[in-house]
Write an enzyme that holds these catalytic residues in place. Structure first.
Site, PDB file in Angstrom:
ATOM      1  N   LYS A  48      82.192  79.840  40.260  1.00 31.18           N
ATOM      2  CA  LYS A  48      82.839  78.292  40.442  1.00 31.18           C
ATOM      3  C   LYS A  48      83.788  78.146  39.075  1.00 31.18           C
ATOM      4  O   LYS A  48      84.662  77.355  39.438  1.00 31.18           O
ATOM      5  CB  LYS A  48      81.550  77.379  40.385  1.00 31.18           C
ATOM      6  CG  LYS A  48      80.783  77.274  41.695  1.00 31.18           C
ATOM      7  CD  LYS A  48      81.837  76.632  42.761  1.00 31.18           C
ATOM      8  CE  LYS A  48      80.650  76.179  44.131  1.00 31.18           C
ATOM      9  NZ  LYS A  48      81.470  75.687  45.032  1.00 31.18           N
ATOM     10  N   SER A  99      75.960  70.297  43.450  1.00 32.90           N
ATOM     11  CA  SER A  99      74.736  70.758  43.330  1.00 32.90           C
ATOM     12  C   SER A  99      74.375  71.217  42.069  1.00 32.90           C
ATOM     13  O   SER A  99      73.282  71.498  41.828  1.00 32.90           O
ATOM     14  CB  SER A  99      74.229  71.678  44.499  1.00 32.90           C
ATOM     15  OG  SER A  99      75.082  72.635  44.530  1.00 32.90           O
TER      16      SER A  99
END
Length: 331
Positions: A62, A87
């Site tokens: 990410k 999340s």
């Protein structure tokens, strides 16, 4: 959200955008290794090449998309800060990238997100807001934030070409290191990683597969029905994959992904244990899905050269999905 739609370079995803992203983010990322294991090759009946994004900054792929997006902000947008919903892994990545670039970051995190992921976000001095699990709570937070602080830019976890292009650089590095691959395979959550990977793989004539847990199979259902299906209740241990597809990611998956494969929770845990043992690496359940799929669906993979992206390694070792007996310490 103010400014986000107008960031330079936010046209549709293409290979050129991924290649430009690679050059732009190189000073900031870790060029993660590609590992092999004779043991895992034997189990799978194929040659496996693992791209270890669990060793990326903040412990997940990410970071690539997050820093790529922030590098496209104007000076005014940087000054006003950014926000996101996550999340855990995207939130930590955005927080870390913001800390490097001097941009304030606010992250909404589900209350049931692993503690290790919340701690990862907090370690970069981001502002954390806890919300209820599920996509509805995420969407409500985004709308409320936009209404209350319209100058702060929203950085999506996956559904934007700049994010997708940043994530695609992992696959670009992988095929440069191993150009003779037959197949690329990644986990599938919102589709950012798989979209970028599919664009790279498609350009090289490679087959591309995504993998989802059976308990979070909205992507598979979306491709079967031809329309984006809502995320299922967040019950899978693959906490990084509990999101629905996006308007940008879905069309790429429809045209460039061979198939989405489903694996059970038990298969994920077995694969996770095997990868820990064979590769000597800490990976999270979402990452283990790819090896689980290679073992479960030999008709797609046996005898081939396969590139697998291990998406992340942020797992609470005190709460592993198998029994752990604490060591007895003696004076």
């Amino acid at each position: 959200m103010t400014g986000w739609q107008h960031i330079a370079g936010s046209d549709a995803l293409n290979l050129n955008l991924i290649q430009r992203a690679e050059k732009l983010i190189t000073p900031y990322i870790v060029h993660t290794p590609v590992l092999q294991s004779p043991t895992l090759n034997k189990i799978a009946g194929a040659e496996l090449f693992f791209k270890c994004e669990n060793l990326q900054k903040t412990g997940a792929f990410k970071f690539r998309g997050a820093v790529h997006a922030l590098l496209h902000l104007t000076a005014e947008q940087r000054q006003h800060g950014v926000f996101t919903v996550s999340s855990g892994n995207h939130g930590a990545a955005l927080a870390a990238a913001g800390a490097i670039l001097g941009i304030a970051v606010k992250v909404a995190v589900p209350k049931n997100a692993p503690a290790v992921k919340k701690a990862n976000i907090a370690s970069y001095q981001a502002e954390i807001v806890e919300i209820e699990p599920g996509m509805a709570a995420r969407e409500n937070f985004i709308h409320e934030q936009a209404r209350n602080d319209a100058q702060r830019s929203f950085i999506p976890p996956y559904d934007h070409p700049l994010i997708m292009a940043g994530q695609g650089t992992a696959a670009l590095e992988l095929v440069k290191a191993e150009p003779e691959l037959d197949v690329l395979i990644t986990p599938l959550g919102g589709g950012g990683l798989l979209s970028g990977t599919a664009m790279v793989g498609h350009s090289q004539g490679m087959d591309v597969f995504g993998v989802e847990p059976e308990l979070a199979s909205d992507g598979w259902h979306s491709l079967q029905t031809g329309s984006i299906q809502p995320a299922l209740p967040p019950t899978s241990i693959c906490d990084g994959l509990l999101t629905s597809l996006g308007q940008h990611t879905f069309p790429v998956l429809q045209t460039m992904v061979n198939n989405v494969l489903l694996v059970s929770e038990t298969e994920v845990v077995n694969a996770m244990q095997t990868l820990w043992q064979a590769l000597k690496l800490v990976i999270e359940p979402s990452s283990a899905t790819v090896f689980a799929a290679v073992c479960k669906y030999p008709q797609h993979f046996r005898g081939k050269r396969i590139g697998l992206i291990l998406s992340g390694g942020n797992v609470d070792v005190a709460q592993l999905p198998w029994p752990v007996t604490p060591l007895e310490l003696h004076p």
